[in-house]
Design an enzyme around this catalytic site. Structure first.
Site, PDB file in Angstrom:
ATOM      1  N   ASP A  65       9.099   2.830  -2.868  1.00 29.55           N
ATOM      2  CA  ASP A  65       9.379   2.548  -4.280  1.00 29.55           C
ATOM      3  C   ASP A  65       9.986   3.743  -4.994  1.00 29.55           C
ATOM      4  OD1 ASP A  65       7.105   4.095  -4.161  1.00 29.55           O
ATOM      5  OD2 ASP A  65       5.755   2.589  -4.984  1.00 29.55           O
ATOM      6  N   ASN A 134      -6.011  -0.491  -9.027  1.00 34.49           N
ATOM      7  CA  ASN A 134      -6.005  -1.931  -9.320  1.00 34.49           C
ATOM      8  C   ASN A 134      -5.611  -2.761  -8.101  1.00 34.49           C
ATOM      9  OD1 ASN A 134      -3.327  -1.354  -9.136  1.00 34.49           O
ATOM     10  ND2 ASN A 134      -2.764  -2.023 -11.191  1.00 34.49           N
ATOM     11  N   HIS A 136      -2.867  -2.158  -6.226  1.00 33.92           N
ATOM     12  CA  HIS A 136      -1.429  -2.239  -5.953  1.00 33.92           C
ATOM     13  C   HIS A 136      -1.074  -1.513  -4.659  1.00 33.92           C
ATOM     14  CE1 HIS A 136      -0.292   1.490  -8.653  1.00 33.92           C
ATOM     15  NE2 HIS A 136      -0.302   1.849  -7.383  1.00 33.92           N
ATOM     16  N   GLU A 141       2.136  -4.798  -8.413  1.00 33.25           N
ATOM     17  CA  GLU A 141       0.970  -4.833  -9.288  1.00 33.25           C
ATOM     18  C   GLU A 141       0.275  -6.194  -9.213  1.00 33.25           C
ATOM     19  OE1 GLU A 141       0.063  -2.159 -10.553  1.00 33.25           O
ATOM     20  OE2 GLU A 141       1.600  -1.071 -11.672  1.00 33.25           O
TER      21      GLU A 141
HETATM   22  C1  GLP Z   1       1.421   5.181  -6.934  1.00 30.18           C
HETATM   23  C2  GLP Z   1       2.385   4.691  -5.826  1.00 30.18           C
HETATM   24  C3  GLP Z   1       1.634   4.058  -4.674  1.00 30.18           C
HETATM   25  C4  GLP Z   1       0.366   4.870  -4.398  1.00 30.18           C
HETATM   26  C5  GLP Z   1      -0.587   4.736  -5.545  1.00 30.18           C
HETATM   27  C6  GLP Z   1      -1.842   5.593  -5.431  1.00 30.18           C
HETATM   28  O1  GLP Z   1       1.743   4.778  -8.189  1.00 30.18           O
HETATM   29  N1  GLP Z   1       3.441   3.814  -6.241  1.00 30.18           N
HETATM   30  O2  GLP Z   1       2.484   3.982  -3.531  1.00 30.18           O
HETATM   31  O3  GLP Z   1      -0.265   4.399  -3.246  1.00 30.18           O
HETATM   32  O4  GLP Z   1       0.049   4.847  -6.799  1.00 30.18           O
HETATM   33  O5  GLP Z   1      -1.585   6.934  -5.736  1.00 30.18           O
HETATM   34  P1  GLP Z   1      -2.572   8.096  -5.288  1.00 30.18           P
HETATM   35  O6  GLP Z   1      -2.394   8.244  -3.812  1.00 30.18           O
HETATM   36  O7  GLP Z   1      -2.096   9.308  -6.033  1.00 30.18           O
HETATM   37  O8  GLP Z   1      -3.942   7.670  -5.660  1.00 30.18           O
END
Ligand code: GLP
Length: 231
Positions: A65, A134, A136, A141
């Site tokens: 992404d 959440n 995702h 989402e």
């Molecule tokens: C982000 C990314 C995800 C990631 C998630 C968790 O926004 N788009 O790919 O897995 O949120 O982030 P973190 O690893 O910092 O908890």
């Protein structure tokens, strides 16, 4: 599902899985993720490369992404993140690293271009995933319905709040992103879901043992025949 006592062990096991794959299949297609979770794994990969254990020369990489509106030169763009955290430190060919273009004139067309590119290389051999609080995955989402391919999403408030720590304040966090869809993610031959820390325990439990629902996109991973979970 592998529950390990420390983040360091998660990083080592995660990196070992990736280096073993690339050692046996030097032209492997890797699906990569951003967020804080995979950073330690990337550090271990860099170490393995520096020790001469693995080369990424023929690897193709596809990221999940990108924020809409952030150019690749912006310090919080995922293109920039990947260079800083991994690509600049290994021998991967920059031409073989792919991330949706967050500044494409037509983001919908950019999604189609990205899917065609993914299609042209065949399936992703191994997809690394983190998980949002959440549920995702990528930027898919929770929602009454999900999209299969790469598409534009409006970020959930909770996601923008969680990611505000990387920006000056929440108002700076983009409102939209381009993300690979759950369909593209589930096409990967192997999925490596990584979660660290007590704050992720509830959502991981819901995703892996709760009902399969688009309101928890990570729960769709239960349908994948080859899911490895590192906790
Ligand atoms: C982000 C990314 C995800 C990631 C998630 C968790 O926004 N788009 O790919 O897995 O949120 O982030 P973190 O690893 O910092 O908890």
């Amino acid at each position: 599902i592998l529950k390990l006592p420390t983040a360091a062990e998660v990083n080592e096991v995660g990196a070992d899985l990736i280096t073993s794959l690339v050692q046996t299949k030097p032209n492997a297609v890797l699906g990569l993720a951003t967020g804080s979770t995979p950073v330690g794994i990337y550090q271990e990969l860099i170490r393995a490369y520096q020790r001469g254990l693995v080369s990424f020369k023929q690897v193709k990489a596809f990221n999940l992404d990108e924020y809409i509106g952030l150019p690749a030169t912006h310090s919080q763009s995922y293109a920039y993140f990947m260079k800083e955290q991994l690509f600049n430190h290994i021998d991967i060919d920059p031409e073989q690293t792919n991330i949706p273009n967050g500044t494409a004139a037509d983001p919908h067309e950019e999604g189609k271009r990205y899917d065609a590119l993914l299609e042209s290389v065949g399936n992703i051999d191994l997809q690394i995933l983190g998980i949002g609080h959440n549920g995702h995955i990528g930027f898919n989402e929770p929602s009454p319905a999900l999209v299969s391919g790469t598409h534009v999403v409006e970020l959930a408030e909770q996601t923008r709040e969680a990611n505000a720590r990387f920006f000056e304040d929440k108002s700076q966090v983009p409102t939209h992103a381009l993300t690979m869809g759950v369909g593209s993610i589930l096409k990967a031959k192997t999925i490596l879901l990584v979660a660290k820390g007590a704050d992720k325990a509830n959502i991981v439990h819901r995703a892996l043992t709760g009902p399969i629902t688009t309101e928890c996109p990570a729960s769709l991973l239960q349908t994948h025949p080859h899911l490895i979970v590192l906790l």
